[in-house]
Design a protein around this motif. Structure first.
Motif, mmCIF file in Angstrom:
data_model
loop_
_atom_site.group_PDB
_atom_site.id
_atom_site.type_symbol
_atom_site.label_atom_id
_atom_site.label_comp_id
_atom_site.label_asym_id
_atom_site.label_seq_id
_atom_site.Cartn_x
_atom_site.Cartn_y
_atom_site.Cartn_z
ATOM 1 N N LYS A 114 0.676 -1.231 -0.069
ATOM 2 C CA LYS A 114 -0.007 -0.025 -0.072
ATOM 3 C C LYS A 114 0.888 1.290 0.027
ATOM 4 O O LYS A 114 0.561 2.281 -0.622
ATOM 5 C CB LYS A 114 -0.945 0.072 1.295
ATOM 6 C CG LYS A 114 -1.820 -1.070 1.316
ATOM 7 C CD LYS A 114 -3.187 -0.587 0.432
ATOM 8 C CE LYS A 114 -4.384 -1.640 0.857
ATOM 9 N NZ LYS A 114 -5.413 -1.422 -0.086
ATOM 10 N N ALA A 115 1.858 0.993 0.741
ATOM 11 C CA ALA A 115 2.931 2.535 0.793
ATOM 12 C C ALA A 115 3.644 2.773 -0.451
ATOM 13 O O ALA A 115 3.655 3.871 -0.810
ATOM 14 C CB ALA A 115 3.773 2.233 1.980
ATOM 15 N N ALA A 116 4.201 1.630 -1.062
ATOM 16 C CA ALA A 116 4.946 1.943 -2.385
ATOM 17 C C ALA A 116 4.351 0.629 -3.426
ATOM 18 O O ALA A 116 4.980 0.028 -3.637
ATOM 19 C CB ALA A 116 6.264 1.978 -2.282
ATOM 20 N N PRO A 117 3.181 0.941 -3.836
ATOM 21 C CA PRO A 117 2.583 -0.274 -4.708
ATOM 22 C C PRO A 117 3.374 -0.536 -5.837
ATOM 23 O O PRO A 117 3.835 0.294 -6.510
ATOM 24 C CB PRO A 117 1.167 0.229 -5.060
ATOM 25 C CG PRO A 117 0.985 1.151 -4.290
ATOM 26 C CD PRO A 117 2.415 1.966 -3.951
ATOM 27 N N TYR A 118 3.615 -1.908 -6.090
ATOM 28 C CA TYR A 118 4.394 -2.352 -7.213
ATOM 29 C C TYR A 118 3.483 -3.340 -7.835
ATOM 30 O O TYR A 118 2.422 -4.024 -7.212
ATOM 31 C CB TYR A 118 5.584 -2.837 -6.931
ATOM 32 C CG TYR A 118 5.702 -4.012 -5.681
ATOM 33 C CD1 TYR A 118 5.478 -3.771 -4.211
ATOM 34 C CD2 TYR A 118 5.527 -5.424 -6.159
ATOM 35 C CE1 TYR A 118 5.428 -4.614 -3.591
ATOM 36 C CE2 TYR A 118 5.453 -6.351 -5.066
ATOM 37 C CZ TYR A 118 5.392 -6.158 -3.631
ATOM 38 O OH TYR A 118 5.232 -6.693 -2.930
ATOM 39 N N TYR A 119 3.733 -3.811 -9.131
ATOM 40 C CA TYR A 119 2.979 -4.871 -9.874
ATOM 41 C C TYR A 119 1.469 -4.788 -9.819
ATOM 42 O O TYR A 119 0.726 -5.562 -9.768
ATOM 43 C CB TYR A 119 3.373 -6.110 -9.014
ATOM 44 C CG TYR A 119 4.638 -6.736 -9.549
ATOM 45 C CD1 TYR A 119 5.195 -8.166 -9.068
ATOM 46 C CD2 TYR A 119 5.550 -6.207 -10.452
ATOM 47 C CE1 TYR A 119 6.442 -8.485 -9.570
ATOM 48 C CE2 TYR A 119 6.812 -6.596 -11.020
ATOM 49 C CZ TYR A 119 7.171 -7.913 -10.234
ATOM 50 O OH TYR A 119 8.500 -8.223 -10.525
#
Lengths: 417, 176, 160
Positions: free
Chosen positions: A255-260
């Motif tokens: 949630k803080a640094a979403p990836y994929y």
């Protein structure tokens, strides 16, 4: 955010007795005891040297490193794709997450963008791995407290997922399924139906597992209020993952640094209240539920996306198809050069992290432009979590150490690398 | 030696051998020595799906004094080697050792400053079970091979293994 | 104001160089005056998580040979920062275990693997390799397959 911590008792913790019944002081002496490294309750190879006052721990010194297998030094002698096999053995309960974490870092280093189908498959497999790791953690943790039935039940669920992974990659535990730029193979026919069947089973049987311990007096007494850690202390020790969230800090890399594409999935982050053993165990039940939500959504998205390539269309990275290798000279040479020389990322350093079931699993890679990495460093989440253990067990009882280490989910493969 | 020295070779002792071996092989009490990933596959093997207790090896005693089969599962590092040796020496005879997984058998694909290249440098091994990790069925096959090996033993055999002939490194391990 | 600007403004004498690599701000600071900077980063810039502390051995490529790498993360601002410190064999670095407590074990690992000593560290001894291990394993001049036997478990003692 979901916080369903119920049945919280407000009883005070036990106080060590230094006087007998008539009020006379007891002559006591501290006991020095060594636990491990070969011990049933020490998950793997952990050693504790304890100073005990009766059953209460005055001070404890943990010793680690009994499973140090020189992952970082070995990787310096391997090609980039060969390191994937070593990453499997880091956190061997959820080997898929380590594979994905490493490949993600190298792909970022090389500036590769993986295909949408590959992204969804990696998300799906990471979440399935999260489910099976939490199942083992819960099973072994409650086994340490004496509840053996849950161990059989959660392990049977894990066997069902093993069958899926074995059909997919050929191995039950250590897959080496991802490759830099994509995956080794695509999904097989019938994958979706089998995953849905397994998740249905997990959902039903998890109700039983939770029902056995949710209101069990022994379980509650042995876990509530046991070795709590405050949010401030947890952050100071570099906690990440479920142990940090159990202390009340709502931090999740997804949630803080979403990836994929995690920001397009609909899921919640469970957060605990007190940060004691009870929170750390129960938060994993909630995380399994959330992971199941993500898997269902990923299956739907995969169906909507339809078939497609799973590997990057780059001859310098992806192996050519077998009919080209055996049928054309260019395919043969391409295959030969990739196997012998592999790929050469640009020189530089990079750190990238994913949210593994234990916390923030990061890889720090330094490349010098050659075929082998110059330095590979794995940021193991449970190394930081376990470094807080001496403070957490001070003042607790000896039996609480067993519950605590289980709830911290210390995996020696990752701790010692 | 014991009563075995008084008994003459012949029909009676062969029958006694068969009885003793039958008892020993069908009630092996394993001492799990889990270190790494093979330990997780062992946990699968004793779980209800694969069920090692069918072979009588259900009673997992984590005390070396109460067990007769040392199951080394996982990589043994040089730091762990003295612990393994001490645990092996604490087990009473008769005892057997199964090296589960390639890391225990030969170091696996770890060839570095921290990994012992096979536990046969530390303890005498009876059965090597290859695999990384071996499937539960492979471990069971290894157990069945050990049972066949036990069948071929006799109570007249000298049971002490020649640990002095172990490779050079283990002589540096201090035995208390 | 970003952390780079903060460092340039308030601690410009300690910053040696800075650049951006793969979306990460990387700052190289002077190792002899790093402690106040680290304290300021934790307190004022709220870098409350020491994500990782590691080292790279550039033997033969640069002098001093080691580069210490501090990977910091700030939960409130979601900012990441990487700090480089160049150091050598016989130099002591100030410990940051008073600022971030997981640095205790991380620095022990650096001592074990690279031989870097930390001033004022509460308990600087080996953590991953056994106590009879001679040499430092992750240095480039240590051969990968040179194993060393250990004769017994370490005798642990309580200092207090």
């Amino acid at each position: 955010m979901v916080a369903t911590m119920t049945n919280r008792s407000s009883d005070d913790r036990r106080v060590p007795h230094q006087h007998d019944d008539t009020g006379r002081p007891l002559a006591t002496r501290e006991l020095l005891i060594n636990i491990g490294p070969h011990h049933p309750a020490m998950h793997g190879t952990l050693r504790w040297f304890m100073k005990l006052d009766g059953e209460t721990i005055v001070e404890g010194i943990p010793e680690i490193g009994f499973l140090h297998r020189a992952f970082e030094k070995e990787s310096e002698g391997c090609k980039y794709n060969q390191v994937i096999v070593y990453t499997d053995r880091l956190n061997y309960l959820s080997a898929m997450c380590n594979n994905v974490g490493y490949c993600k870092t190298i792909e970022k280093l090389m500036g590769l963008t993986i295909t949408p189908r590959c992204t969804l498959i990696r998300v799906l497999l990471c979440e399935l791995s999260r489910i099976i790791e939490h199942l083992v953690t819960i099973g072994t943790n409650v086994l340490d407290l004496g509840g053996m039935t849950n161990f059989w039940w959660t392990y049977n669920l894990r066997e069902e997922v093993y069958k899926i992974f074995e059909k997919l990659s050929g191995a039950r535990l250590t897959y080496a399924y991802t490759r830099i730029g994509g995956l080794a193979y695509d999904l097989y026919d019938g994958f979706e139906g089998e995953v849905k069947a397994v998740l249905r089973r997990v959902y039903e049987e998890l109700k039983d597992v939770k029902g056995l311990i949710g209101k069990n007096r022994i379980f509650l007494e042995r876990t509530q209020g046991v070795t709590p850690i405050s949010a401030e202390d947890a952050l100071s020790y570099g906690f990440t993952g479920p142990c940090l969230r159990a202390s009340g800090v709502d931090h999740d890399l997804r949630k803080a640094a979403p990836y994929y594409g995690y920001d397009e999935f609909d899921f919640d982050i469970p957060v605990g209240e007190v940060g004691d053993t009870y929170d750390r165990i129960m938060i994993r039940f909630e995380e399994i539920d959330q992971s199941m939500r993500i898997v269902h959504q990923a299956l739907l998205k995969l169906k909507q996306l339809g078939p497609g390539p799973v590997n990057v269309d780059d001859r310098g990275v992806t192996l050519p198809k077998k009919n080209q290798v055996y049928g054309s000279i260019e395919g043969l040479m391409n295959h030969f050069m990739l196997i012998i020389n592999d790929m050469k990322p640009p020189a530089g350093e990079i750190y990238d992290a994913t949210e593994s079931p234990n916390g923030e699993l990061g890889f720090f890679i330094v490349s010098d432009g050659g075929i082998s990495p110059y330095r590979v460093r794995c940021r193991a989440p449970c190394f930081h979590i376990y470094s807080a253990a001496p403070q957490m067990v001070r003042g607790a009882m000896l039996a609480d150490v067993v519950a605590t280490i289980g709830s911290l989910n210390v995996i020696a493969g990752e701790l010692d690398r | 030696m014991g009563i075995e020295a008084l008994l003459p070779q012949g029909f009676a002792t062969t029958l006694l051998d068969r009885l003793v071996n039958w008892g020993r092989k069908n009630s092996l009490w394993p001492l799990p020595f889990p270190t790494a990933c093979c330990g997780i596959e062992f946990m699968s093997t004793v779980s209800s799906h694969f069920d090692l207790s069918r072979f009588g090896a259900e009673v997992l005693r984590f005390s070396p004094r109460q067990s007769d089969l040392l199951l080394v599962m996982g990589t043994i590092s040089y730091k762990m080697a003295p612990v393994l040796r001490r645990v092996y020496e604490q087990m009473p005879e008769p005892k057997w050792v199964i090296a589960m997984g390639v890391c225990a058998s030969s170091g696996g694909f770890y060839r570095n400053y921290a990994t012992v290249q096979g536990i046969d440098q530390i303890v005498p091994v009876d059965v090597y079970v290859p695999g990384c990790p071996p499937r539960p069925e492979t471990l069971m096959q290894g157990l069945m091979m050990l049972q066949r090996k036990i069948d071929g033993e006799s109570i007249h055999d000298k049971r002490e293994r020649d640990v002095e002939k172990m490779k050079e490194g283990s002589r540096r391990l201090r035995i208390v | 104001m970003s952390s780079i600007d903060f460092l340039q403004q308030h601690h410009a004498d300690v910053v040696i160089s800075q650049h951006v690599e793969f979306d990460r701000n990387i700052v190289q600071i002077d190792r002899t005056r790093m402690l106040p900077v680290m304290k300021a980063l934790q307190a004022e810039r709220r870098f409350n998580l020491l994500i990782d502390l590691t080292c790279v051995d550039y033997l033969g490529q640069q002098k001093p040979r080691f580069t210490l790498i501090y990977e910091l993360y700030s939960l409130p601002t979601k900012e990441r920062l990487r700090i480089h410190l160049k150091t050598d064999d016989d130099v002591e670095i100030d410990t940051v275990s008073g600022i971030w407590r997981n640095a205790n074990w991380l620095e022990r690992e650096l001592f074990d693997m690279f031989g870097i000593r930390f001033r004022n560290h509460p308990d600087l001894r080996r953590i991953l390799c056994h106590h009879e291990f001679k040499g430092h394993a992750l240095r480039k001049d240590y051969p990968v397959d040179k194993g060393q036997w250990c004769s017994d478990l370490e005798e642990l003692t309580f200092t207090s």
